[in-house]
Design a protein around this motif. Structure first.
Motif, PDB file in Angstrom:
ATOM      1  N   GLN A 174      -1.248   7.532   0.438  1.00  0.00           N
ATOM      2  CA  GLN A 174      -2.020   7.590   0.268  1.00  0.00           C
ATOM      3  C   GLN A 174      -3.160   6.723   0.343  1.00  0.00           C
ATOM      4  N   ASP A 175      -3.162   6.064   0.227  1.00  0.00           N
ATOM      5  CA  ASP A 175      -4.588   4.176   0.367  1.00  0.00           C
ATOM      6  C   ASP A 175      -4.842   4.402   1.611  1.00  0.00           C
ATOM      7  N   TYR A 208       2.580   7.165   6.311  1.00  0.00           N
ATOM      8  CA  TYR A 208       1.208   8.508   6.606  1.00  0.00           C
ATOM      9  C   TYR A 208       0.712   8.250   7.645  1.00  0.00           C
ATOM     10  N   TYR A 223       1.110  -1.056   0.008  1.00  0.00           N
ATOM     11  CA  TYR A 223       0.099  -0.171   0.017  1.00  0.00           C
ATOM     12  C   TYR A 223       0.708   1.270  -0.759  1.00  0.00           C
ATOM     13  N   LEU A 275      -8.860   3.625   3.025  1.00  0.00           N
ATOM     14  CA  LEU A 275      -8.331   2.086   3.873  1.00  0.00           C
ATOM     15  C   LEU A 275      -8.996   2.299   5.369  1.00  0.00           C
ATOM     16  N   SER A 335       2.836  -3.618   4.288  1.00  0.00           N
ATOM     17  CA  SER A 335       3.474  -2.093   4.123  1.00  0.00           C
ATOM     18  C   SER A 335       3.827  -1.774   4.808  1.00  0.00           C
TER      19      SER A 335
END
Length: 336
Positions: free
Chosen positions: A267-268, A328, A264, A272, A320
């Motif tokens: 930004q995913d 993130y 991932y 999520l 990830s």
């Protein structure tokens, strides 16, 4: 734990009527002279803190080793007690430069042997809470927390009883210097911090805890996580954390199980975080004004995804953790 100290009393002078003296003014009595400040308290604060550190902070790695009196914990730790510091034979957990206090939940059976079943008749002062116990976690048992590696500084702790100013300075140094590590025992976070004074809680700057594997989450695990995160991020808790160490249990099906997994991107996780099974992340995002954030994957073997979409998502997320997910969180939690 350090007791709450009362605030300094306010001395209010009394202004009497002005008197006329025909002779020389009388010499002030010794009781009228202002009290002399201690020579120690006249030292610069930096020097006092250095002296406090020599007395109440660990000076060598053996000061932070686990106690020889083994107390069984309620769950297995992800913390590697045998891990050595790079290039040395010293345990990694016993680093005086970054001291760690390991707080764990006592196994329910061990707790009953130590403190008895009827807590109302016990002199035990720590908060009591219930955990899922037994091999299959089929029943609830009362228990409490304990520190695995109490630092060997008890011979010098008498300094905190000198006066209120020294007490406050030493307490702030103590609680701000340690990382309080709860590992997977997040149910101990709230009782432990609640048992501290508001001043002691406000001094804590660094904590560590571990999120259990998503694919194996149970309802009581989610409830414990939610309660701990709400407490850590609530303004009423008097906490001002600056450093967070977050371990996340990750599943990898064999040593090469992540090689062909699409990881991932940072930004995913904007999408999520609202997905089923990722609700735990919403509470984590409530942390504010962190200065340091360490995110580590605690890798365990897991089954292959085969036809399970939940397992496939867990494996992809696991791959990830230290890349897209870490980036993130840093963007969301660290103060600019």
């Amino acid at each position: 734990m350090l007791p709450t100290q009362p605030t300094s009393a306010q001395h209010i002078g009394h202004l009497g009527q002005q008197e006329t003296h025909t002779g020389p003014l009388p010499s002030p009595s010794p009781s009228d002279e202002p009290p002399k400040q201690s020579p120690f308290l006249r030292l610069p604060t930096e020097i006092r803190l250095q002296i406090y550190g020599l007395l109440v902070l660990p000076r060598k790695s053996t000061d932070l080793l686990p106690s020889r009196v083994k107390v069984s914990s309620s769950a297995a730790d992800s913390f590697d007690y045998e891990k050595k510091q790079h290039g040395t034979d010293r345990p990694a957990m016993a680093d005086p430069c970054r001291p760690v206090l390991c707080i764990r939940t006592i196994d329910g059976d061990c707790y009953e042997q130590r403190y008895g079943k009827n807590m109302s008749r016990s002199s035990h002062t720590r908060s009591v809470y219930a955990i899922r116990a037994d091999r299959f976690r089929a029943r609830c048992m009362n228990t409490t927390y304990h520190c695995v590696n109490i630092p060997r500084i008890e011979d010098h702790m008498g300094i905190i009883r000198t006066n209120k100013q020294i007490h406050a300075e030493v307490a702030e140094l103590l609680y701000s210097s340690y990382t309080f590590d709860f590992d997977t025992h997040v149910e101990a976070i709230r009782p432990f911090l609640n048992d501290l004074t508001p001043f002691a809680r406000s001094c804590i700057k660094s904590v560590r805890f571990v999120k259990k594997g998503l694919a194996y989450d149970k309802e009581f695990d989610r409830a414990e996580w939610t309660s701990a995160m709400r407490y850590l991020t609530a303004s009423s808790s008097d906490l001002s954390l600056r450093r967070l160490e977050l371990g996340i249990v990750a599943g990898r099906p064999g040593p090469n199980g992540w090689d062909r997994i699409a990881k991932y991107a940072p930004q995913d996780f904007d999408l999520l975080k609202d997905a089923d099974g990722m609700q735990w992340l919403q509470y984590l995002l409530e942390f504010k004004d962190l200065v340091e954030l360490d995110v580590n994957a605690i890798v365990e073997h897991c089954a292959h995804a085969t036809n399970s979409m939940a397992m496939a998502n867990f494996i992809r997320f696991s791959a990830s953790i230290e890349s897209g997910f870490s980036k993130y969180l840093r963007k969301q939690l660290l103060c600019v």
